[in-house]
Motif scaffolding. Sequence first.
Motif, PDB file in Angstrom:
ATOM      1  N   LEU A 397      26.771  28.258  80.054  1.00  0.00           N
ATOM      2  CA  LEU A 397      27.929  29.150  80.020  1.00  0.00           C
ATOM      3  C   LEU A 397      29.189  28.401  79.594  1.00  0.00           C
ATOM      4  CD1 LEU A 397      29.117  31.937  80.554  1.00  0.00           C
ATOM      5  CD2 LEU A 397      29.459  31.259  82.951  1.00  0.00           C
ATOM      6  N   ILE A 398      29.383  27.183  80.134  1.00  0.00           N
ATOM      7  CA  ILE A 398      30.557  26.382  79.759  1.00  0.00           C
ATOM      8  C   ILE A 398      30.537  26.057  78.269  1.00  0.00           C
ATOM      9  CG2 ILE A 398      31.663  24.145  80.065  1.00  0.00           C
ATOM     10  CD1 ILE A 398      30.793  24.276  83.012  1.00  0.00           C
ATOM     11  N   ILE A 399      29.362  25.666  77.779  1.00  0.00           N
ATOM     12  CA  ILE A 399      29.242  25.326  76.358  1.00  0.00           C
ATOM     13  C   ILE A 399      29.489  26.560  75.488  1.00  0.00           C
ATOM     14  CG2 ILE A 399      27.628  24.566  74.570  1.00  0.00           C
ATOM     15  CD1 ILE A 399      26.320  22.782  76.713  1.00  0.00           C
ATOM     16  N   ALA A 400      28.954  27.690  75.912  1.00  0.00           N
ATOM     17  CA  ALA A 400      29.114  28.923  75.127  1.00  0.00           C
ATOM     18  C   ALA A 400      30.580  29.318  75.010  1.00  0.00           C
ATOM     19  CB  ALA A 400      28.309  30.047  75.764  1.00  0.00           C
ATOM     20  N   VAL A 401      31.358  29.066  76.069  1.00  0.00           N
ATOM     21  CA  VAL A 401      32.769  29.449  76.054  1.00  0.00           C
ATOM     22  C   VAL A 401      33.624  28.407  75.351  1.00  0.00           C
ATOM     23  CG1 VAL A 401      34.788  29.898  77.510  1.00  0.00           C
ATOM     24  CG2 VAL A 401      32.556  30.861  78.132  1.00  0.00           C
ATOM     25  N   ALA A 402      33.407  27.114  75.712  1.00  0.00           N
ATOM     26  CA  ALA A 402      34.282  26.061  75.202  1.00  0.00           C
ATOM     27  C   ALA A 402      33.827  25.499  73.861  1.00  0.00           C
ATOM     28  CB  ALA A 402      34.367  24.922  76.228  1.00  0.00           C
ATOM     29  N   LEU A 403      32.521  25.544  73.611  1.00  0.00           N
ATOM     30  CA  LEU A 403      31.989  24.967  72.364  1.00  0.00           C
ATOM     31  C   LEU A 403      31.065  25.995  71.697  1.00  0.00           C
ATOM     32  CD1 LEU A 403      31.076  21.505  73.940  1.00  0.00           C
ATOM     33  CD2 LEU A 403      33.015  21.935  72.410  1.00  0.00           C
TER      34      LEU A 403
END
Length: 440
Positions: A397-403
Amino acid sequence: MNSEEKGTTGMTDHRRLRVLVCGASGLIGAVLCKRLEAQGHEVIRGVRRPASARDVAMDFGTDTTIEQWLPRVQGMHVVINAVGIIVETGTNRFEAVHHLAPAALFRACAKAGVGRVIQISALGADRGDTPYFRSKRAADDVLRALPVQWQILYPSLVYAQDGDSAAMFRTLASLPVIPVPELGDARFQPVHIDDLVDTVVTVIAPAIPPGQCVEVVGASRMSYRAMLDTYRQGMQLPAPRWATIPAPCMTMAAYVARCVPGSKLTPDTWRMLRRGCHGDAAPLTRLLGHRPRAIGTFIAPGEAECLRHRAVGAWRMPMLRIVMALVWLATALVTLFAYPLADSLALLGAVGLHGTPAIVTLYAAVFVDAAMAVGCLRYPSRRLWALQAALVAGYSLIIAVALPQFLWHPFGPVLKNLPILAILFILYAEQESWNTSPSR
């Protein structure tokens, strides 16, 4: 007190016998106790840890004197020794468990006037040269020389649905690619536990002449590969692929495996496997009045699905755990030693972490990954799988949002988390009963 109560005048002609079964908590002993009780006999269970009034405490690892056994065998019409180990562990040594303790037991039986003694030995004990066979043969020789009515049974590989060895063979047979050691012309003749128990029940009868040595083998003699293939067919699995393991490789593996506590593969068991395990079924057929069961009948059609799930589950779960451990460990090692530190910090910068917080976060993530790897191997639990799934989902989820660029990266670094989540879901949801034999 009459002779039946004293147990000092040999076998009684009465139907009800007082029987001591040594090793009653083991596979053979447990089934034998149930059969004898069903026939109306008074069964005394010899176990390490008594749990009921009909249990008697005994330890073949330490009880090696006549004085220790005399109180236990007094008043018994029949004593059956069903104790045995395949590998040595802790205080369970072949010399004590197979020789010294049974020898003391047999001598105590002779002194107490026990009517009949049944020794469940092992097929090949009369001529085998491994410590396992030599210790079995030593006890057999002691029994033969005593003034007591005896019967010695030499069972082959015993098949029982809940037996450890049968479960092991079914697990091997369920593999998509089955490893088969190079065994030359070695042949095997497994016997169903029902036939073994029938034999014991038969030879305790006073009408059966004492002093017999009976090879307890099944009706089917076949190669190791054919044995596994028959079990596979019984579980209704499709034809597998076979992989032959050269004998020298098996020899080296046996020397390595013996260093693993509890390993069933040792140089001695490898020698026993190469020798095979077969005998003559004709004497047993005459004794029982019917032929022993053929291996093709061991697995009933109604049992196929349950046993198939157990067999596949036995290797599927460890495989998935190892895969997950490798994923977490590889992630930690790549972060520490392979991936450039500057690039890792740049990725953390994209999520708003810079300087000391970024470094702390990076090495904390490495520690967590390593801890997850250890947990997969040492502390598997539903709570662990849920925690790992939450971590993977959180990272994704973090990667999908930030990267977001990694979402459509051609190598699919984020999408590949989906099969990892699927593995964790299987580990979380897997029924434990598929992976272990039912308690006995």
